[in-house]
Scaffold this motif. Structure first.
Motif, short mmCIF file in Angstrom:
data_model
loop_
_atom_site.label_atom_id
_atom_site.label_comp_id
_atom_site.label_asym_id
_atom_site.label_seq_id
_atom_site.Cartn_x
_atom_site.Cartn_y
_atom_site.Cartn_z
N LEU A 1 0.87 -1.17 0.00
CA LEU A 1 0.00 0.00 0.00
C LEU A 1 0.90 1.22 0.00
CD1 LEU A 1 -2.98 -0.56 2.48
CD2 LEU A 1 -2.95 -0.82 0.01
N LEU A 2 0.48 2.27 -0.68
CA LEU A 2 1.28 3.48 -0.81
C LEU A 2 0.67 4.59 0.03
CD1 LEU A 2 1.87 3.41 -4.68
CD2 LEU A 2 3.17 2.28 -2.88
N CYS A 3 1.49 5.19 0.87
CA CYS A 3 1.02 6.22 1.79
C CYS A 3 1.77 7.53 1.53
CB CYS A 3 1.23 5.79 3.24
SG CYS A 3 0.39 4.24 3.67
N PRO A 4 1.13 8.68 1.78
CA PRO A 4 1.76 9.97 1.48
C PRO A 4 2.75 10.43 2.55
CG PRO A 4 -0.47 10.33 2.25
CD PRO A 4 -0.30 8.84 2.14
N ILE B 1 1.76 -10.56 11.54
CA ILE B 1 2.41 -10.76 10.25
C ILE B 1 3.57 -9.78 10.11
CG2 ILE B 1 0.30 -11.58 9.13
CD1 ILE B 1 -0.01 -8.79 7.91
N PRO B 2 4.56 -10.10 9.29
CA PRO B 2 5.66 -9.16 9.06
C PRO B 2 5.23 -8.03 8.13
CG PRO B 2 5.97 -11.13 7.72
CD PRO B 2 4.77 -11.39 8.60
N VAL B 3 5.46 -6.79 8.56
CA VAL B 3 5.15 -5.61 7.75
C VAL B 3 6.35 -4.69 7.82
CG1 VAL B 3 3.56 -3.68 7.40
CG2 VAL B 3 2.71 -5.81 8.40
N ARG B 4 6.83 -4.23 6.70
CA ARG B 4 7.99 -3.34 6.69
C ARG B 4 7.69 -2.10 5.85
NH1 ARG B 4 11.68 -4.39 2.39
NH2 ARG B 4 10.89 -5.93 0.91
N LEU B 5 8.43 -1.03 6.14
CA LEU B 5 8.22 0.25 5.49
C LEU B 5 9.44 0.65 4.70
CD1 LEU B 5 6.61 2.26 8.45
CD2 LEU B 5 5.49 0.72 6.83
N VAL B 6 9.21 1.27 3.56
CA VAL B 6 10.28 1.79 2.71
C VAL B 6 9.91 3.20 2.29
CG1 VAL B 6 11.49 1.57 0.50
CG2 VAL B 6 10.95 -0.48 1.84
N PHE C 1 -3.23 -8.98 1.62
CA PHE C 1 -3.73 -7.76 1.00
C PHE C 1 -5.14 -7.38 1.48
CE2 PHE C 1 -5.83 -5.31 -2.34
CZ PHE C 1 -4.95 -4.25 -2.45
N PRO C 2 -6.06 -8.35 1.66
CA PRO C 2 -7.39 -7.95 2.16
C PRO C 2 -7.33 -7.22 3.50
CG PRO C 2 -7.48 -10.17 1.29
CD PRO C 2 -6.02 -9.79 1.32
N LEU C 3 -6.39 -7.60 4.37
CA LEU C 3 -6.25 -6.90 5.64
C LEU C 3 -5.74 -5.47 5.42
CD1 LEU C 3 -6.27 -6.86 8.72
CD2 LEU C 3 -3.99 -7.91 8.68
N ALA C 4 -4.74 -5.33 4.56
CA ALA C 4 -4.23 -4.00 4.25
C ALA C 4 -5.31 -3.13 3.62
CB ALA C 4 -3.03 -4.11 3.31
N GLU D 1 3.19 4.19 9.18
CA GLU D 1 3.35 3.55 10.49
C GLU D 1 2.00 3.15 11.07
OE1 GLU D 1 5.49 6.57 12.53
OE2 GLU D 1 7.48 5.83 11.91
N GLN D 2 0.98 3.99 10.86
CA GLN D 2 -0.35 3.66 11.36
C GLN D 2 -0.92 2.45 10.62
OE1 GLN D 2 -1.85 7.58 10.63
NE2 GLN D 2 -1.63 8.24 12.76
N CYS D 3 -0.63 2.34 9.33
CA CYS D 3 -1.05 1.17 8.57
C CYS D 3 -0.37 -0.08 9.11
CB CYS D 3 -0.74 1.38 7.09
SG CYS D 3 -1.19 -0.03 6.04
N ARG D 4 0.93 0.00 9.34
CA ARG D 4 1.66 -1.15 9.88
C ARG D 4 1.11 -1.55 11.25
NH1 ARG D 4 8.03 -0.53 10.68
NH2 ARG D 4 7.29 1.16 12.04
N GLU D 5 0.87 -0.58 12.11
CA GLU D 5 0.33 -0.88 13.44
C GLU D 5 -1.02 -1.59 13.34
OE1 GLU D 5 0.13 2.87 15.36
OE2 GLU D 5 2.32 3.13 15.45
N PHE D 6 -1.88 -1.11 12.42
CA PHE D 6 -3.19 -1.73 12.25
C PHE D 6 -3.05 -3.18 11.80
CE2 PHE D 6 -6.61 -2.91 9.30
CZ PHE D 6 -7.72 -2.78 10.12
N MET D 7 -2.21 -3.42 10.81
CA MET D 7 -2.07 -4.77 10.27
C MET D 7 -1.49 -5.73 11.31
SD MET D 7 -0.84 -4.16 6.34
CE MET D 7 -1.08 -5.90 5.96
N ILE D 8 -0.50 -5.29 12.06
CA ILE D 8 0.09 -6.16 13.08
C ILE D 8 -0.91 -6.42 14.20
CG2 ILE D 8 1.89 -6.28 14.85
CD1 ILE D 8 3.73 -4.78 12.92
N ASP D 9 -1.62 -5.38 14.62
CA ASP D 9 -2.59 -5.54 15.70
C ASP D 9 -3.71 -6.48 15.30
OD1 ASP D 9 -3.96 -4.60 18.28
OD2 ASP D 9 -5.45 -4.03 16.77
#
Length: 639
Positions: A79-82, A105-110, A138-141, A88-96
């Motif tokens: 997913l692409l964020c501005p 699940i593993p989620v990383r940011l670039v 992807f459905p969770l994201a 970081e909020q997307c990653r927190e949501f997916m992990i939670d």
């Protein structure tokens, strides 16, 4: 039948037609809407557009594939964020959410910074923050994308693609990377769509008039000079470097402080020379500094909930009335949870008061965190007793958040009863259905205003893309005039339909319409109390441009919808009439649950536009005759 065949040719096309950043999609028949929800190949393979939080724009899909190829491991999606914070909020949501379901699940940011070539120094670099995760997640994201509306816009994606020298609007369908398993979740809103075509990239203001076939205007719309003509004759966009002024103009409009705000004043509305006065929002002291802009209306709602969580003692929220689906999801999936009073009637306030009293005896903290309500609600158009809710909030120390999207502040005055007012600017404030946006307004007279304002001052992040703001500013210049016309059109249509419904003292023998849901008749005493009034105290605010219908049989509902000679698709508040089988689109996986709250599966929701009134009424009447003919045939068959 000819009209239905003509409509069928528009299946999957953008609404408005030939609009690169359209926020709706043509689903012209009842069967098409069911097919969309069930993932029928006939429907999903021809879709080139969709509501932006449900359907990822083709340009965003293309940019995401580039990012996955450049930064992703085998089988990862993105997913692409501005901004980094949103990523970081997307990653927190997916992990939670994944941890609660079993294991995180593993989620990383670039971070990906895209800059133009040296000869394009006037164009600034753009930052993308890429959230990478296993492809089967992807459905969770996508839930984060849908619920919060925080990810990048299609215009930002096209700007990035242009700097990467990638063709925008490629007609090729997305290609899944190796190792990406197909995903078929229960709700199609959470799924990736397979796309076969792309709309042109130049936006237009063209709309199909009510009852006019798309084929009749296609040569005009496709003229090579049409886009240029529309922009020069009607657009008058601010230049890109004036985005800050465009945002300031919108914040002043929403705050109600512009002394002169007509289309002719567009060039000064955001400037320092603009004449400002006291707010017209019904609360003393409102300024543009109390208005905050967001990428979508749902982003504003999500932020309002985050703001409550950050500034008040922890506790469950209350959702009062049957809301637009994602509002309830936000309250359920972030924080301690939610009490749901889905009918939103006066008797539900009695039950709420009992809950508050009971909870207050168990703790010294406030019994709830906040109460969210729509004024009026979507799709049943019910209005809560805001003065009574305000008294409860003052007594039990909780926040009130009112979503005024459907009523809008030209018609209703809700800020005096709320701590926070949110709205989807994508709807009637824009009207053109070619750009997303949202707003959040703080009540400066509210008890918790100092804490709310201080938190926003410290943490608000402007992620509203400049080009989107420029389009939204242009679209909104005449919103007051448009709202008055739409209000009058809708009242005329609803009055006609009610006269032919079971609600009339003398309904027709084969009545097809069971109920007309419109604020003039739904909880009218609560709505009228908040209508905007003139200097003499007489109500001048209208009842809005949205209504819903239920029918005496499911077949009659389908006949009415399929015969309506207007655009069919998600969204509302458009300058053109737009209809959808709302419960099918919003609650297809939970129809029985929705029915428990009075939201029938055969409900048709109609957003009325600016068309000539007699033409509107004639089209509505033709659809009603088709529905009544079905009822008569059913009656004869059972006689």
């Amino acid at each position: 039948m000819v009209l239905q065949n003509e409509q069928q040719h528009t299946l999957g096309m953008p609404v408005p037609p030939f609009t690169a950043h359209a926020i709706s999609v043509s689903l012209p028949t009842w069967e098409d809407n069911v097919g969309y929800e069930e993932g029928e190949k006939r429907v999903v393979d021809v879709m080139v557009s969709g509501y932006p939080r449900f359907f990822i724009h083709l340009s965003i899909q293309k940019l995401a594939r580039i990012c996955e190829q450049k930064f992703g491991a085998l089988g990862e999606r993105s997913l692409l964020c501005p901004t980094r914070r949103i990523a970081e909020q997307c990653r927190e949501f997916m992990i939670d959410r994944s941890a609660k379901a079993g294991s995180p699940i593993p989620v990383r940011l670039v971070q990906f910074t895209i800059c133009p070539e040296d000869d394009e120094t006037s164009t600034p670099c753009r930052e993308l923050h890429i959230v990478l995760f296993p492809g089967d997640q992807f459905p969770l994201a996508k839930q984060f994308w849908q619920h919060t509306g925080l990810c990048i816009s299609s215009r930002l994606a096209e700007r990035c693609l242009s700097m990467l020298h990638e063709e925008v609007g490629s007609p090729k369908a997305p290609v899944l990377a190796p190792g990406r398993p197909p995903v078929k979740p229960g709700n199609r809103h959470y799924s990736a769509k397979s796309i076969g075509k792309s709309p042109p990239t130049s936006p237009t203001l063209a709309h199909t008039p009510f009852g006019r076939r798309l084929a009749e205007q296609a040569p005009e719309l496709l003229s090579k000079d049409h886009d240029t003509y529309v922009e020069e004759r009607y657009g008058r966009n601010m230049p890109p470097e004036s985005a800050a002024a465009a945002k300031r103009a919108m914040r002043r409009r929403i705050a109600g402080v512009l002394v002169r705000d007509a289309p002719s004043d567009w060039s000064t509305a955001g400037g320092h020379e603009a004449e400002l006065g006291p707010s017209t929002r019904g609360v003393e002291g409102v300024t543009e500094g109390d208005v905050f802009l967001f990428a979508t209306g749902m982003s504003a709602i999500w932020k309002a909930h985050q703001l409550a969580l950050a500034t008040r003692p922890a506790g469950k929220s209350v959702c009062f009335g049957f809301p637009y689906t994602d509002t309830l999801k936000i309250l359920e999936k972030w924080g301690p949870g939610c009490h749901f009073f889905g009918h939103g009637l006066d008797k539900d306030i009695d039950d709420l008061e009992k809950l508050l009293e009971k909870e207050s005896q168990l703790s010294t903290d406030p019994p709830i965190l906040s109460l969210f309500t729509e004024f009026p609600s979507n799709p049943l158009l019910r209005a809560a007793d805001l003065p009574r809710l305000r008294k409860l909030a003052d007594k039990y120390n909780f926040l009130i958040v009112v979503d005024e999207t459907i009523g809008n502040f030209v018609n209703v005055e809700v800020l005096p009863y709320a701590d926070i007012v949110v709205s989807s600017l994508s709807k009637v404030f824009s009207g053109d259905a070619n750009v997303m946006g949202g707003s959040l307004v703080l009540n400066p007279q509210g008890r918790y205003y100092p804490a709310l304002k201080a938190h926003m001052a410290a943490h608000y992040e402007d992620s509203y893309f400049d080009e989107d703001a420029i389009y939204m500013e242009r679209n909104s210049r005449d919103f007051r005039r448009r709202i008055h016309t739409i209000d009058a059109n809708t009242l005329a249509v609803c009055t006609f339909l009610r006269s032919r419904s079971l609600a009339d003292p003398h309904p027709p023998a084969h009545a097809a319409v069971r109920d007309v849901y419109y604020p003039k008749w739904e909880t009218a005493h609560n709505y009228d109390r908040c209508r905007v009034r003139g200097p003499d105290g007489t109500p001048v605010g209208g009842y809005g441009g949205l209504f819903s219908l239920t029918f005496t049989s499911a077949a009659a509902s389908r006949a009415f919808f399929d015969t309506l000679p207007c655009m069919k698709g998600p969204s509302l508040g458009t300058n053109f009439t737009l209809a959808c089988p709302y419960t099918i689109l919003a609650h297809y996986a939970e129809l029985d649950w929705a029915a428990e709250w009075g939201v029938s599966s055969d409900l048709v929701r109609v957003s009325v536009g600016l068309e000539e009134r007699e033409t509107l009424l004639k089209g509505i009447e033709n659809a009603l005759l088709a529905a009544e003919a079905v009822v008569e045939a059913e009656s004869s068959a059972t006689a």
